[in-house]
Design a protein around this motif. Structure first.
Motif, PDB file in Angstrom:
ATOM      1  N   UNK A 120      42.471 -51.167  27.266  1.00  0.00           N
ATOM      2  CA  UNK A 120      42.461 -50.095  28.257  1.00  0.00           C
ATOM      3  C   UNK A 120      43.267 -50.527  29.481  1.00  0.00           C
ATOM      4  N   UNK A 121      44.250 -49.701  29.883  1.00  0.00           N
ATOM      5  CA  UNK A 121      44.983 -50.031  31.096  1.00  0.00           C
ATOM      6  C   UNK A 121      44.177 -49.597  32.319  1.00  0.00           C
ATOM      7  N   UNK A 122      44.719 -49.862  33.519  1.00  0.00           N
ATOM      8  CA  UNK A 122      43.936 -49.605  34.735  1.00  0.00           C
ATOM      9  C   UNK A 122      43.734 -48.121  35.004  1.00  0.00           C
ATOM     10  N   UNK A 123      44.404 -47.256  34.233  1.00  0.00           N
ATOM     11  CA  UNK A 123      44.163 -45.809  34.333  1.00  0.00           C
ATOM     12  C   UNK A 123      43.173 -45.320  33.276  1.00  0.00           C
ATOM     13  N   UNK A 124      42.717 -46.248  32.442  1.00  0.00           N
ATOM     14  CA  UNK A 124      41.804 -45.869  31.375  1.00  0.00           C
ATOM     15  C   UNK A 124      42.488 -45.397  30.116  1.00  0.00           C
ATOM     16  N   UNK A 125      43.832 -45.469  30.069  1.00  0.00           N
ATOM     17  CA  UNK A 125      44.571 -45.065  28.869  1.00  0.00           C
ATOM     18  C   UNK A 125      44.519 -46.175  27.817  1.00  0.00           C
ATOM     19  N   UNK A 126      44.529 -45.774  26.571  1.00  0.00           N
ATOM     20  CA  UNK A 126      44.429 -46.729  25.473  1.00  0.00           C
ATOM     21  C   UNK A 126      45.791 -47.335  25.134  1.00  0.00           C
ATOM     22  N   UNK A 127      45.805 -48.639  24.865  1.00  0.00           N
ATOM     23  CA  UNK A 127      46.988 -49.365  24.401  1.00  0.00           C
ATOM     24  C   UNK A 127      46.664 -49.892  23.014  1.00  0.00           C
ATOM     25  N   UNK A 128      47.442 -49.482  22.026  1.00  0.00           N
ATOM     26  CA  UNK A 128      47.154 -49.846  20.638  1.00  0.00           C
ATOM     27  C   UNK A 128      48.124 -50.939  20.172  1.00  0.00           C
ATOM     28  N   UNK A 129      47.660 -52.191  20.040  1.00  0.00           N
ATOM     29  CA  UNK A 129      48.535 -53.226  19.474  1.00  0.00           C
ATOM     30  C   UNK A 129      48.760 -52.984  17.981  1.00  0.00           C
ATOM     31  N   UNK A 184      38.582 -56.426  24.470  1.00  0.00           N
ATOM     32  CA  UNK A 184      39.235 -55.748  23.352  1.00  0.00           C
ATOM     33  C   UNK A 184      38.232 -54.735  22.808  1.00  0.00           C
ATOM     34  N   UNK A 185      38.676 -53.495  22.676  1.00  0.00           N
ATOM     35  CA  UNK A 185      37.808 -52.416  22.202  1.00  0.00           C
ATOM     36  C   UNK A 185      38.119 -52.108  20.738  1.00  0.00           C
ATOM     37  N   UNK A 186      37.109 -51.584  20.059  1.00  0.00           N
ATOM     38  CA  UNK A 186      37.262 -51.194  18.664  1.00  0.00           C
ATOM     39  C   UNK A 186      36.615 -49.827  18.472  1.00  0.00           C
ATOM     40  N   UNK A 187      37.386 -48.879  17.968  1.00  0.00           N
ATOM     41  CA  UNK A 187      36.772 -47.648  17.485  1.00  0.00           C
ATOM     42  C   UNK A 187      36.540 -47.825  15.994  1.00  0.00           C
ATOM     43  N   UNK A 188      35.281 -47.767  15.604  1.00  0.00           N
ATOM     44  CA  UNK A 188      34.911 -47.967  14.209  1.00  0.00           C
ATOM     45  C   UNK A 188      34.446 -46.642  13.622  1.00  0.00           C
ATOM     46  N   UNK A 189      35.271 -46.070  12.770  1.00  0.00           N
ATOM     47  CA  UNK A 189      34.902 -44.860  12.034  1.00  0.00           C
ATOM     48  C   UNK A 189      34.298 -45.265  10.696  1.00  0.00           C
ATOM     49  N   UNK A 234      51.141 -56.872  20.757  1.00  0.00           N
ATOM     50  CA  UNK A 234      51.527 -55.770  21.634  1.00  0.00           C
ATOM     51  C   UNK A 234      53.051 -55.630  21.639  1.00  0.00           C
ATOM     52  N   UNK A 235      53.556 -54.471  22.002  1.00  0.00           N
ATOM     53  CA  UNK A 235      55.008 -54.253  21.996  1.00  0.00           C
ATOM     54  C   UNK A 235      55.670 -54.820  23.241  1.00  0.00           C
ATOM     55  N   UNK A 261      50.213 -46.640   8.478  1.00  0.00           N
ATOM     56  CA  UNK A 261      51.535 -46.549   9.097  1.00  0.00           C
ATOM     57  C   UNK A 261      51.743 -45.228   9.821  1.00  0.00           C
ATOM     58  N   UNK A 262      50.920 -44.218   9.539  1.00  0.00           N
ATOM     59  CA  UNK A 262      51.105 -42.905  10.164  1.00  0.00           C
ATOM     60  C   UNK A 262      50.113 -42.671  11.305  1.00  0.00           C
ATOM     61  N   UNK A 263      49.156 -43.578  11.474  1.00  0.00           N
ATOM     62  CA  UNK A 263      48.221 -43.527  12.590  1.00  0.00           C
ATOM     63  C   UNK A 263      47.728 -44.943  12.855  1.00  0.00           C
ATOM     64  N   UNK A 264      47.010 -45.135  13.945  1.00  0.00           N
ATOM     65  CA  UNK A 264      46.587 -46.472  14.334  1.00  0.00           C
ATOM     66  C   UNK A 264      45.439 -46.972  13.453  1.00  0.00           C
ATOM     67  N   UNK A 265      45.356 -48.300  13.303  1.00  0.00           N
ATOM     68  CA  UNK A 265      44.200 -48.918  12.676  1.00  0.00           C
ATOM     69  C   UNK A 265      44.393 -49.319  11.231  1.00  0.00           C
ATOM     70  N   UNK A 266      43.299 -49.817  10.651  1.00  0.00           N
ATOM     71  CA  UNK A 266      43.281 -50.236   9.249  1.00  0.00           C
ATOM     72  C   UNK A 266      42.093 -49.598   8.542  1.00  0.00           C
TER      73      UNK A 266
END
Length: 301
Positions: free
Chosen positions: A178-187, A241-246, A227-228, A203-208
């Motif tokens: 999360x950047x200082x604006x609260x926006x997500x950064x996806x490595x 480090x945050x994780x969204x777990x679906x 990171x880029x 390859x068409x969206x973030x995550x594994x």
């Protein structure tokens, strides 16, 4: 003499090759359009569905009149109360939403979907899905900064996944900062060193995607994120480090895995085409549901 002989062989080869060449006119088969339904529901969030049709290189997707398309959702626990979806804005759109803001799908519920287009040759689309219970990450073994330079920062992660709470369910794991604006950064996933056979990098969206059946008995995963650009932690909201777990149903896992494979093969003219998985017998697409959990852990700097 050798040069003259080589030139003669080359000339004969060119003549022979040219004589074997025949131009071929490809005849593209015209097939009837079929419905395409992308219907994805997340726990606790208002669902919306995308309804369109197939198309070929010589045609466009067919357009619908809003009053001819009927999208109905039904809960198994409340079969007497169908939930009717409506097209966005009341115009000729492919996005269908629920009127109002009161309905939120919940875990453990089984849903059925019916899509019908009146006065058309389209077959009805029907499907069912069950929203899995929430999964978890059992243990964060280590999350620490790896290689860092003027181009990128790497984060090395070791963790153990929990068993999926429902038989036949899978995981979709998405790490982010999360950047200082609260926006997500996806490595990006740079490498997977342990558990590679049980994971698929999208390859068409973030995550594994994760299939616990192909991990070891401890469900151990070890991987490196990159990171880029180099990360300045002073410009982040925190050093976590945050994780969204679906936790996802089988049709979610199969559909998005096939879409990513197709996305990858479309990047090169030398790969074999991949057909996307479809849940429906008389159309294309997916109707699926997933629950989600947001987890975080500090990064060892």
């Amino acid at each position: 003499m050798n040069q003259r002989f080589t030139l003669l062989l080359y000339t004969l080869f060119c003549v022979a090759f040219a004589s074997c060449y025949n131009p071929v006119d490809l005849e593209l088969e015209n097939t009837e359009h079929q419905l395409v339904v992308i219907a994805e529901m997340e726990e606790g969030k208002k669902p919306f569905f995308n309804i369109s049709t197939t198309f070929s290189v010589n045609s466009q997707p067919e357009e619908f009149e809003p009053n001819t398309v009927f999208v109905t959702l039904m809960e198994a626990s409340n079969e007497n109360t169908p939930i009717e979806f409506r097209p966005q804005g009341g115009t000729n759109q492919t996005m269908f939403f629920l009127p109002g803001n009161s309905y939120e799908p919940q875990v453990g519920e089984t849903f059925s979907l019916n899509v019908r287009v009146e006065d058309s040759n389209f077959d009805d689309i029907t499907g069912t899905t069950t929203m899995p219970q929430r999964g978890n990450i059992e243990t964060f073994n280590s999350v620490k900064i790896g290689e860092t330079n003027s181009d990128f920062t790497e984060i090395d992660i070791s963790l153990n996944m929990s068993e999926t709470p429902d038989e036949g369910s899978f995981y979709h794991l998405t790490p982010y900062l999360l950047d200082d604006n609260g926006d997500q950064i996806f490595p990006d996933f740079s490498s997977i060193t342990v558990g590679k056979n049980g994971t698929f990098v999208l390859s068409h969206r973030h995550g594994i995607l994760i299939d616990n059946n192909d991990l070891d008995d401890t469900n151990l995963l070890e991987f490196t994120l990159r990171t880029i650009s180099p990360i300045n932690f002073d410009q982040l909201a925190d050093s976590n480090l945050y994780f969204k777990l679906n936790t996802v149903a089988e049709e979610y896992y199969r559909y998005y895995k096939s879409v990513s494979k197709q996305f990858e093969t479309d990047q090169s003219p030398f790969t074999v085409p991949v057909l996307s998985y479809s849940q429906f017998d008389n159309g294309y697409g997916v109707f699926t549901a997933f629950s989600s959990e947001i987890l975080d852990t500090p990064i060892e700097l």
